[in-house]
Design a protein around this motif. Structure first.
Motif, PDB file in Angstrom:
ATOM      1  N   UNK A 104      54.275  34.052  41.386  1.00  0.00           N
ATOM      2  CA  UNK A 104      52.947  35.058  41.405  1.00  0.00           C
ATOM      3  C   UNK A 104      51.832  34.311  41.145  1.00  0.00           C
ATOM      4  N   UNK A 105      50.633  34.718  41.511  1.00  0.00           N
ATOM      5  CA  UNK A 105      49.279  33.993  41.405  1.00  0.00           C
ATOM      6  C   UNK A 105      48.697  34.864  40.370  1.00  0.00           C
ATOM      7  N   UNK A 106      47.866  34.305  39.566  1.00  0.00           N
ATOM      8  CA  UNK A 106      47.277  35.170  38.595  1.00  0.00           C
ATOM      9  C   UNK A 106      45.840  34.515  38.564  1.00  0.00           C
ATOM     10  N   UNK A 107      44.704  35.425  38.425  1.00  0.00           N
ATOM     11  CA  UNK A 107      43.344  34.939  38.016  1.00  0.00           C
ATOM     12  C   UNK A 107      43.207  35.261  36.730  1.00  0.00           C
ATOM     13  N   UNK A 108      42.792  34.073  35.874  1.00  0.00           N
ATOM     14  CA  UNK A 108      42.421  34.121  34.441  1.00  0.00           C
ATOM     15  C   UNK A 108      41.040  34.449  34.166  1.00  0.00           C
ATOM     16  N   UNK A 109      40.870  35.206  33.088  1.00  0.00           N
ATOM     17  CA  UNK A 109      39.602  35.310  32.446  1.00  0.00           C
ATOM     18  C   UNK A 109      38.817  36.527  33.374  1.00  0.00           C
ATOM     19  N   UNK A 110      37.438  36.575  33.067  1.00  0.00           N
ATOM     20  CA  UNK A 110      36.469  37.700  33.378  1.00  0.00           C
ATOM     21  C   UNK A 110      36.218  37.425  34.986  1.00  0.00           C
ATOM     22  N   UNK A 111      35.984  38.530  35.746  1.00  0.00           N
ATOM     23  CA  UNK A 111      35.488  38.709  37.094  1.00  0.00           C
ATOM     24  C   UNK A 111      34.050  38.517  36.954  1.00  0.00           C
ATOM     25  N   UNK A 112      33.171  37.867  37.735  1.00  0.00           N
ATOM     26  CA  UNK A 112      31.850  37.863  37.599  1.00  0.00           C
ATOM     27  C   UNK A 112      31.172  39.428  37.380  1.00  0.00           C
ATOM     28  N   UNK A 113      31.763  40.163  38.190  1.00  0.00           N
ATOM     29  CA  UNK A 113      31.379  41.609  38.190  1.00  0.00           C
ATOM     30  C   UNK A 113      31.416  42.278  36.593  1.00  0.00           C
ATOM     31  N   UNK A 114      32.406  41.945  35.937  1.00  0.00           N
ATOM     32  CA  UNK A 114      32.700  42.236  34.441  1.00  0.00           C
ATOM     33  C   UNK A 114      31.496  42.031  33.647  1.00  0.00           C
ATOM     34  N   UNK A 115      30.924  40.665  33.684  1.00  0.00           N
ATOM     35  CA  UNK A 115      30.023  40.192  33.097  1.00  0.00           C
ATOM     36  C   UNK A 115      28.604  40.843  33.332  1.00  0.00           C
ATOM     37  N   UNK A 116      28.720  41.051  34.532  1.00  0.00           N
ATOM     38  CA  UNK A 116      27.330  41.838  34.973  1.00  0.00           C
ATOM     39  C   UNK A 116      27.396  43.261  34.622  1.00  0.00           C
ATOM     40  N   UNK A 117      28.380  43.870  34.639  1.00  0.00           N
ATOM     41  CA  UNK A 117      28.430  45.126  33.976  1.00  0.00           C
ATOM     42  C   UNK A 117      28.319  45.204  32.352  1.00  0.00           C
ATOM     43  N   UNK A 134      28.999  51.705  37.818  1.00  0.00           N
ATOM     44  CA  UNK A 134      29.456  51.117  39.130  1.00  0.00           C
ATOM     45  C   UNK A 134      28.529  50.790  39.898  1.00  0.00           C
ATOM     46  N   UNK A 135      27.767  51.981  40.408  1.00  0.00           N
ATOM     47  CA  UNK A 135      26.757  51.987  41.486  1.00  0.00           C
ATOM     48  C   UNK A 135      25.850  50.670  41.276  1.00  0.00           C
ATOM     49  N   UNK A 136      25.688  50.710  40.082  1.00  0.00           N
ATOM     50  CA  UNK A 136      24.474  49.403  39.292  1.00  0.00           C
ATOM     51  C   UNK A 136      25.110  48.144  39.504  1.00  0.00           C
ATOM     52  N   UNK A 137      26.275  48.083  39.167  1.00  0.00           N
ATOM     53  CA  UNK A 137      26.729  46.774  38.710  1.00  0.00           C
ATOM     54  C   UNK A 137      27.906  46.437  39.830  1.00  0.00           C
ATOM     55  N   UNK A 138      28.325  47.048  40.786  1.00  0.00           N
ATOM     56  CA  UNK A 138      29.159  46.594  41.507  1.00  0.00           C
ATOM     57  C   UNK A 138      29.297  45.433  42.382  1.00  0.00           C
ATOM     58  N   UNK A 139      30.207  44.745  42.818  1.00  0.00           N
ATOM     59  CA  UNK A 139      30.044  43.294  43.373  1.00  0.00           C
ATOM     60  C   UNK A 139      30.517  43.421  44.784  1.00  0.00           C
TER      61      UNK A 139
END
Ligand SMILES: C[S@@+](CC[C@H](N)C(=O)[O-])C[C@H]1O[C@@H](n2cnc3c(N)ncnc32)[C@H](O)[C@@H]1O
Length: 249
Positions: free
Chosen positions: A141-154, A183-188
């Motif tokens: 399995x591949x797994x991305x660690x940590x936050x997505x940039x979109x999380x931080x923007x939201x 979501x509309x304001x911060x979606x990536x």
């Protein structure tokens, strides 16, 4: 008709547009596709969880192994069906729900699927895969660690407002269902995927944990697993490759 898991609606909104139009960073590297399929041979029985991993599916087909693809999105299943030979079995099913074929797979592979799970779902997934694999069978399995940039923007946008109900710091879990108009304001943006499709995808993704390596080591620390390796996909990357070997029963 997709399965009853509400998260299936997220992927019904995109289908294989995720693969064909999505951003490059959301897909495995060539080296990781080779890693996923490294020791697959015609006598292997491989389960790919997630039809949007089309490059992984195609690489597995080239090995001549017996291949099954499971996906809870009916749209993804239909669109994969149209692109692979009939020798590939495609099952429209939620991997978190019981499957008939216990203990018969030599390989289970999935790309960033665990990222789409909260803690409870990840635990159920680990137990399900342990049931599906033969002794000495492997999960890759591949797994991305940590936050997505979109999380931080939201979180940045939400900081100016009362409370950030969509993020739970204790469990490091985001709930897309709690975003409302944020979501509309911060979606990536995601490659060339249209805004409407993306909003439909994000809106239905539900609860997802943001993982650390220690979470993954804990997830596969039980006696069902005899061996575990976790290493970065490429040096310095926030995506890891995880390989777990099923202990003999
Ligand atoms: C492999 S995952 C993640 C793919 C992508 N790399 C990402 O970062 O989002 C996405 C695929 O898995 C499928 N999927 C997600 N959760 C599932 C579940 N519980 N059961 C079966 N298929 C699932 C989705 O329908 C989709 O086709």
């Amino acid at each position: 008709m997709s399965t009853s898991n509400p998260k299936a609606r997220a992927w019904d909104a995109l289908g294989l547009k995720y693969y064909f139009l999505g951003r490059r960073s959301g897909k495995p590297t060539r080296a990781t596709i080779r890693w996923f399929t490294a020791d697959l041979v015609p006598s292997s029985r491989c389960l790919v969880v997630g039809g949007t991993s089309l490059a992984v599916i195609r690489a597995a087909i080239r090995t001549g192994c017996r291949l099954e693809v499971v996906d809870f999105s009916a749209r993804v299943c239909d669109e994969v069906r149209a692109r692979v030979p009939d020798t590939v079995t495609i099952v429209n099913h939620d991997i978190l729900q019981p499957l008939a074929t216990d203990g018969s797979f030599t390989h289970v592979v999935c790309d960033a699927l665990i990222n789409r799970f909260d803690d409870d779902e990840a635990g159920r997934f680990g137990r399900q895969v342990a049931r599906l694999l033969r002794p000495d069978g492997v999960l890759r399995a591949t797994v991305k660690l940590g936050h997505y940039p979109m999380d931080l923007r939201l979180m940045e946008i939400a900081a100016g407002r009362a409370g950030v109900a969509f993020w739970d710091e204790d469990t490091r879990t985001i709930d897309y269902g709690m975003l409302g108009d944020l979501l509309e304001l911060g979606y990536a943006r995601h490659g060339g995927i249209r805004r409407e499709d993306l909003i439909g995808w994000y809106r239905n993704r539900g609860r997802e944990k943001r993982y650390q390596e220690s979470d993954l080591r804990q997830l596969f620390a039980s006696k069902e697993w005899s061996w575990l390796d976790v290493h970065p996909e490429v040096a310095g990357s926030d995506r890891v490759r995880l390989e777990a070997r099923r202990a003999s029963r």
